[in-house]
Enzyme design. Structure first.
Site, PDB file in Angstrom:
ATOM      1  N   GLY A  48      14.117 -35.411  -3.207  1.00 40.69           N
ATOM      2  CA  GLY A  48      13.642 -36.389  -4.185  1.00 40.69           C
ATOM      3  C   GLY A  48      12.349 -37.044  -3.739  1.00 40.69           C
ATOM      4  N   ALA A  72       9.422 -34.337 -11.446  1.00 35.47           N
ATOM      5  CA  ALA A  72       9.216 -34.600 -12.873  1.00 35.47           C
ATOM      6  C   ALA A  72       9.351 -36.100 -13.109  1.00 35.47           C
ATOM      7  CB  ALA A  72      10.265 -33.837 -13.690  1.00 35.47           C
ATOM      8  N   CYS A 132       0.146   1.234   7.297  1.00 35.23           N
ATOM      9  CA  CYS A 132      -0.604   1.457   6.054  1.00 35.23           C
ATOM     10  C   CYS A 132      -2.013   1.981   6.316  1.00 35.23           C
ATOM     11  CB  CYS A 132      -0.625   0.181   5.227  1.00 35.23           C
ATOM     12  SG  CYS A 132       1.029  -0.221   4.626  1.00 35.23           S
ATOM     13  N   LEU A 182      20.782 -25.942  -8.494  1.00 37.06           N
ATOM     14  CA  LEU A 182      19.576 -25.395  -7.855  1.00 37.06           C
ATOM     15  C   LEU A 182      19.514 -23.873  -7.894  1.00 37.06           C
ATOM     16  CD1 LEU A 182      19.424 -27.822  -4.780  1.00 37.06           C
ATOM     17  CD2 LEU A 182      18.283 -28.055  -6.986  1.00 37.06           C
ATOM     18  N   ARG A 229      18.392 -20.171 -13.533  1.00 32.29           N
ATOM     19  CA  ARG A 229      19.215 -19.897 -14.718  1.00 32.29           C
ATOM     20  C   ARG A 229      18.301 -19.456 -15.873  1.00 32.29           C
ATOM     21  NH1 ARG A 229      21.117 -24.383 -12.324  1.00 32.29           N
ATOM     22  NH2 ARG A 229      20.627 -25.888 -13.965  1.00 32.29           N
ATOM     23  N   CYS A 286      -1.738  -2.889   7.528  1.00 40.02           N
ATOM     24  CA  CYS A 286      -1.158  -2.984   8.877  1.00 40.02           C
ATOM     25  C   CYS A 286      -1.546  -1.753   9.694  1.00 40.02           C
ATOM     26  CB  CYS A 286       0.357  -3.143   8.810  1.00 40.02           C
ATOM     27  SG  CYS A 286       1.223  -1.738   8.110  1.00 40.02           S
ATOM     28  N   ASP A 294      22.659 -36.299  -8.294  1.00 36.16           N
ATOM     29  CA  ASP A 294      22.540 -35.276  -9.354  1.00 36.16           C
ATOM     30  C   ASP A 294      23.632 -34.212  -9.328  1.00 36.16           C
ATOM     31  OD1 ASP A 294      20.230 -36.585  -9.963  1.00 36.16           O
ATOM     32  OD2 ASP A 294      18.873 -35.072  -9.131  1.00 36.16           O
ATOM     33  N   GLU A 331       0.851  -1.209   0.000  1.00 38.70           N
ATOM     34  CA  GLU A 331       0.000   0.000   0.000  1.00 38.70           C
ATOM     35  C   GLU A 331       0.879   1.249   0.000  1.00 38.70           C
ATOM     36  OE1 GLU A 331       0.125  -2.526   2.137  1.00 38.70           O
ATOM     37  OE2 GLU A 331      -1.666  -2.632   3.383  1.00 38.70           O
TER      38      GLU A 331
HETATM   39  N1  NDP Z   1      12.895 -36.012 -11.763  1.00 41.25           N
HETATM   40  C1  NDP Z   1      12.894 -35.279 -10.674  1.00 41.25           C
HETATM   41  O1  NDP Z   1      12.100 -34.341 -10.557  1.00 41.25           O
HETATM   42  C2  NDP Z   1      13.842 -35.603  -9.590  1.00 41.25           C
HETATM   43  C3  NDP Z   1      14.591 -36.738  -9.625  1.00 41.25           C
HETATM   44  N2  NDP Z   1      15.413 -37.068  -8.596  1.00 41.25           N
HETATM   45  C4  NDP Z   1      16.088 -38.373  -8.635  1.00 41.25           C
HETATM   46  O2  NDP Z   1      15.671 -39.092  -7.472  1.00 41.25           O
HETATM   47  C5  NDP Z   1      16.744 -39.847  -6.950  1.00 41.25           C
HETATM   48  C6  NDP Z   1      17.010 -39.483  -5.500  1.00 41.25           C
HETATM   49  O3  NDP Z   1      15.829 -39.486  -4.763  1.00 41.25           O
HETATM   50  P1  NDP Z   1      15.691 -40.187  -3.331  1.00 41.25           P
HETATM   51  O4  NDP Z   1      16.520 -41.406  -3.332  1.00 41.25           O
HETATM   52  O5  NDP Z   1      14.242 -40.307  -3.066  1.00 41.25           O
HETATM   53  O6  NDP Z   1      16.416 -39.170  -2.384  1.00 41.25           O
HETATM   54  P2  NDP Z   1      15.997 -37.829  -1.612  1.00 41.25           P
HETATM   55  O7  NDP Z   1      16.546 -36.672  -2.343  1.00 41.25           O
HETATM   56  O8  NDP Z   1      14.557 -37.823  -1.275  1.00 41.25           O
HETATM   57  O9  NDP Z   1      16.868 -37.952  -0.313  1.00 41.25           O
HETATM   58  C7  NDP Z   1      16.630 -38.988   0.595  1.00 41.25           C
HETATM   59  C8  NDP Z   1      17.592 -38.822   1.738  1.00 41.25           C
HETATM   60  O10 NDP Z   1      17.250 -37.663   2.470  1.00 41.25           O
HETATM   61  C9  NDP Z   1      17.753 -37.814   3.793  1.00 41.25           C
HETATM   62  N3  NDP Z   1      16.759 -37.373   4.748  1.00 41.25           N
HETATM   63  C10 NDP Z   1      16.894 -36.359   5.637  1.00 41.25           C
HETATM   64  N4  NDP Z   1      15.806 -36.258   6.404  1.00 41.25           N
HETATM   65  C11 NDP Z   1      14.964 -37.212   6.008  1.00 41.25           C
HETATM   66  C12 NDP Z   1      13.691 -37.618   6.461  1.00 41.25           C
HETATM   67  N5  NDP Z   1      13.056 -36.996   7.454  1.00 41.25           N
HETATM   68  N6  NDP Z   1      13.093 -38.671   5.870  1.00 41.25           N
HETATM   69  C13 NDP Z   1      13.707 -39.313   4.851  1.00 41.25           C
HETATM   70  N7  NDP Z   1      14.922 -38.984   4.383  1.00 41.25           N
HETATM   71  C14 NDP Z   1      15.548 -37.935   4.962  1.00 41.25           C
HETATM   72  C15 NDP Z   1      18.072 -39.277   3.969  1.00 41.25           C
HETATM   73  O11 NDP Z   1      19.453 -39.433   4.072  1.00 41.25           O
HETATM   74  P3  NDP Z   1      20.167 -39.143   5.502  1.00 41.25           P
HETATM   75  O12 NDP Z   1      19.420 -39.915   6.522  1.00 41.25           O
HETATM   76  O13 NDP Z   1      21.558 -39.553   5.309  1.00 41.25           O
HETATM   77  O14 NDP Z   1      20.009 -37.694   5.717  1.00 41.25           O
HETATM   78  C16 NDP Z   1      17.537 -39.942   2.728  1.00 41.25           C
HETATM   79  O15 NDP Z   1      18.310 -41.017   2.308  1.00 41.25           O
HETATM   80  C17 NDP Z   1      17.920 -39.591  -7.845  1.00 41.25           C
HETATM   81  O16 NDP Z   1      17.963 -40.611  -8.804  1.00 41.25           O
HETATM   82  C18 NDP Z   1      17.580 -38.276  -8.519  1.00 41.25           C
HETATM   83  O17 NDP Z   1      18.195 -38.199  -9.807  1.00 41.25           O
HETATM   84  C19 NDP Z   1      15.511 -36.275  -7.505  1.00 41.25           C
HETATM   85  C20 NDP Z   1      14.808 -35.107  -7.424  1.00 41.25           C
HETATM   86  C21 NDP Z   1      13.892 -34.693  -8.449  1.00 41.25           C
HETATM   87  N1  AOF Z   2      15.931 -34.157 -13.677  1.00 39.62           N
HETATM   88  C1  AOF Z   2      14.934 -33.238 -13.562  1.00 39.62           C
HETATM   89  C2  AOF Z   2      14.756 -32.511 -12.375  1.00 39.62           C
HETATM   90  N2  AOF Z   2      15.563 -32.739 -11.330  1.00 39.62           N
HETATM   91  C3  AOF Z   2      15.625 -31.833 -10.187  1.00 39.62           C
HETATM   92  O1  AOF Z   2      16.408 -30.703 -10.513  1.00 39.62           O
HETATM   93  C4  AOF Z   2      17.646 -30.752  -9.803  1.00 39.62           C
HETATM   94  C5  AOF Z   2      18.770 -30.282 -10.685  1.00 39.62           C
HETATM   95  O2  AOF Z   2      18.762 -28.883 -10.711  1.00 39.62           O
HETATM   96  P1  AOF Z   2      19.869 -28.066 -11.526  1.00 39.62           P
HETATM   97  O3  AOF Z   2      21.208 -28.650 -11.195  1.00 39.62           O
HETATM   98  O4  AOF Z   2      19.716 -26.658 -11.035  1.00 39.62           O
HETATM   99  O5  AOF Z   2      19.528 -28.212 -12.978  1.00 39.62           O
HETATM  100  C6  AOF Z   2      17.775 -32.201  -9.419  1.00 39.62           C
HETATM  101  O6  AOF Z   2      18.597 -32.437  -8.313  1.00 39.62           O
HETATM  102  C7  AOF Z   2      16.356 -32.560  -9.103  1.00 39.62           C
HETATM  103  O7  AOF Z   2      15.924 -32.044  -7.867  1.00 39.62           O
HETATM  104  N3  AOF Z   2      13.761 -31.585 -12.319  1.00 39.62           N
HETATM  105  C8  AOF Z   2      12.937 -31.339 -13.382  1.00 39.62           C
HETATM  106  O8  AOF Z   2      12.031 -30.488 -13.300  1.00 39.62           O
HETATM  107  N4  AOF Z   2      13.098 -32.038 -14.515  1.00 39.62           N
HETATM  108  C9  AOF Z   2      14.057 -32.971 -14.645  1.00 39.62           C
HETATM  109  O9  AOF Z   2      14.157 -33.554 -15.734  1.00 39.62           O
HETATM  110 ZN    ZN Z   3       1.606  -1.975   5.894  1.00 36.71          ZN
END
Ligand code: NDP
Ligand code: AOF
Ligand code: ZN
Length: 391
Positions: free
Chosen positions: A324, A180, A110, A230, A233, A99, A226, A75
């Protein structure tokens, strides 16, 4: 009076017409304010529009939105842009109750700015969620003789301001989990292999989403596979890269990772349990990473409730969790995945990989008592579904 002037003089809008006009200006205020999403924490991204009635109907004389860092408020920004007297006799459309209290930064509240500007009417989308101030701003405006209308496009405002509302009322940020998947349902290849799922247009859209959050959060499982950056870009938007947070109970984040290598450009916070080795903390801190500790949950991983409370206490309103799949499901099962975005590519992995939407999350998304499908559609070649938690 000339014939032209007689024709041009407008009759007052009927109540139905006025309600439609209010919704139209409020929609603009919400969209304008939401541009600042991810830049205003700890404050909400408030949008404000000042209109004046003319012979041709109401026209906008100024727009404002909460400025980066949270001040000036939306505002105040609109009144500043309007200039002296331009708002007098006009209507202020604002996405959140103005506020009424002075903060330590001692800016004029505001409500006071609205009275000083001389507006005759204030239209707000929703009340201040803070129980200490809720309704006070409206009451003060009415006491000053200003007409107040509330609840215009409230559902849309509640969604836009959800992070702020949750932090104020529950002490935690809003969380969006985004994943994804390939057409056969995989987020990654088997045994720790990264796959490019999204098409270029969808990837650009994801980067745009990143820019509208305060933090991007990832599990250490994804980081180890990966080695992500993050960052945002997109042309001209590098400065909008939010804080990067890794959930890493045992502090396994490699010093050689891209996250650590770029910590000087965009901050990295790592959340670990009390059990993680102190020498790992020292090494990461020496590299510029901020390490935070929370309790371990019953499963030995981070306690997600405590972790989110910590982020809330640090002023984070909105978290974009890109996974993940393990973290995504855990967040949802704990009731913290406020929005879930699933994109499905036409690509096929063709062999078993990492399941993107794990069974517990899939069951929740299919339950209309827990989630509703708010938006869906194609971005490039990929089909997006955006679910919003209803309970
Ligand atoms: N296509 C996409 O959009 C994406 C794809 N990916 C893919 O997914 C895969 C990885 O995913 P994923 O294996 O599920 O791993 P995550 O990224 O979900 O990480 C899991 C890890 O997080 C840690 N963690 C911390 N706190 C917690 C909690 N409260 N509960 C559970 N875990 C916790 C654990 O390790 P610790 O206990 O040691 O902390 C656990 O092993 C890769 O192959 C990656 O390429 C990943 C993201 C996006
Ligand atoms: N591979 C994949 C994703 N992967 C997510 O994006 C992260 C990588 O980010 P950056 O390194 O900034 O490009 C990766 O760790 C995972 O969380 N996301 C998506 O939308 N589409 C994709 O195909
Ligand atoms: Zn205000």
């Amino acid at each position: 009076m000339t014939r032209t002037a007689r024709v041009r003089r407008r009759l007052p809008a009927t109540m139905t017409e006025q309600a439609a006009i209010d919704r139209a200006f409020m929609r603009q205020a919400l969209d304008f304010g939401a541009r600042g999403q991810g830049t205003t924490s700890t404050n909400p991204c408030v949008g404000a529009i000042v209109t004046q009635d003319t012979a041709d109907g109401p026209v906008i004389v100024a727009r404002g939105h909460t400025q980066p860092g949270g001040r000036p408020h939306g505002e105040a920004n609109a009144f500043d842009r309007a200039g002296p007297n331009a708002a007098a006799g006009g209507t202020l459309y604002v996405t959140l109750e103005p506020c009424s209290h002075r903060t330590i930064r001692a800016a004029t509240p505001c409500v006071e700015r609205s009275i000083l500007a001389g507006v005759k009417r204030v239209v707000a989308a929703m009340a201040d969620p803070n129980p200490r101030f809720r309704g006070l701003g409206f009451a003060l405006l009415r006491t000053a003789g200003i007409s107040v209308t509330t609840g215009v496009l409230e559902a849309k405002a509640q969604r836009i301001h959800r992070g702020y509302v949750l932090r104020v009322t529950q002490g935690r940020p809003m969380v969006t989990f985004k994943v994804a998947r390939t057409r056969d349902g995989y987020a990654g290849g088997a045994a720790g292999t990264r796959i490019a799922v999204s098409c270029p247009a969808a990837s650009a859209w994801v980067h745009l989403q990143r820019a509208h959050y305060d933090a991007i959060m990832l599990g250490i499982g994804s980081v180890l596979v990966d080695d992500p950056l993050l960052t945002v870009r997109l042309p001209g938007m590098a400065g909008r890269s939010p804080i990067r947070i890794v959930l890493d109970s045992q502090l396994r984040l490699p010093l050689s990772s891209q996250l650590v290598a770029t910590v000087g450009e965009v901050p990295v916070w790592v959340v670990a349990t009390e059990a993680a080795p102190i020498e790992r903390e020292r090494a990461l801190v020496a590299a510029g990473v901020e390490v935070m500790r929370v309790s371990a949950g019953a499963d030995g991983h981070l306690d997600l409730t405590e972790m989110l409370q910590l982020l809330g206490a640090r002023g984070i309103n909105r978290v974009f969790s890109e996974g993940g799949p393990t973290i995504g499901e855990k967040l949802a099962l704990a009731g913290f995945a406020d929005e879930v975005i699933v994109s499905t590519s036409p690509k096929v992995l063709g062999h078993p990989g990492i399941v993107a939407v794990r069974p517990g999350l899939a069951a929740m998304l299919a339950n209309p008592d827990l989630y509703r499908l708010a938006d869906s559609g194609l971005i490039g070649h990929d089909h997006f579904e955006n679910f919003v938690r209803t309970a």
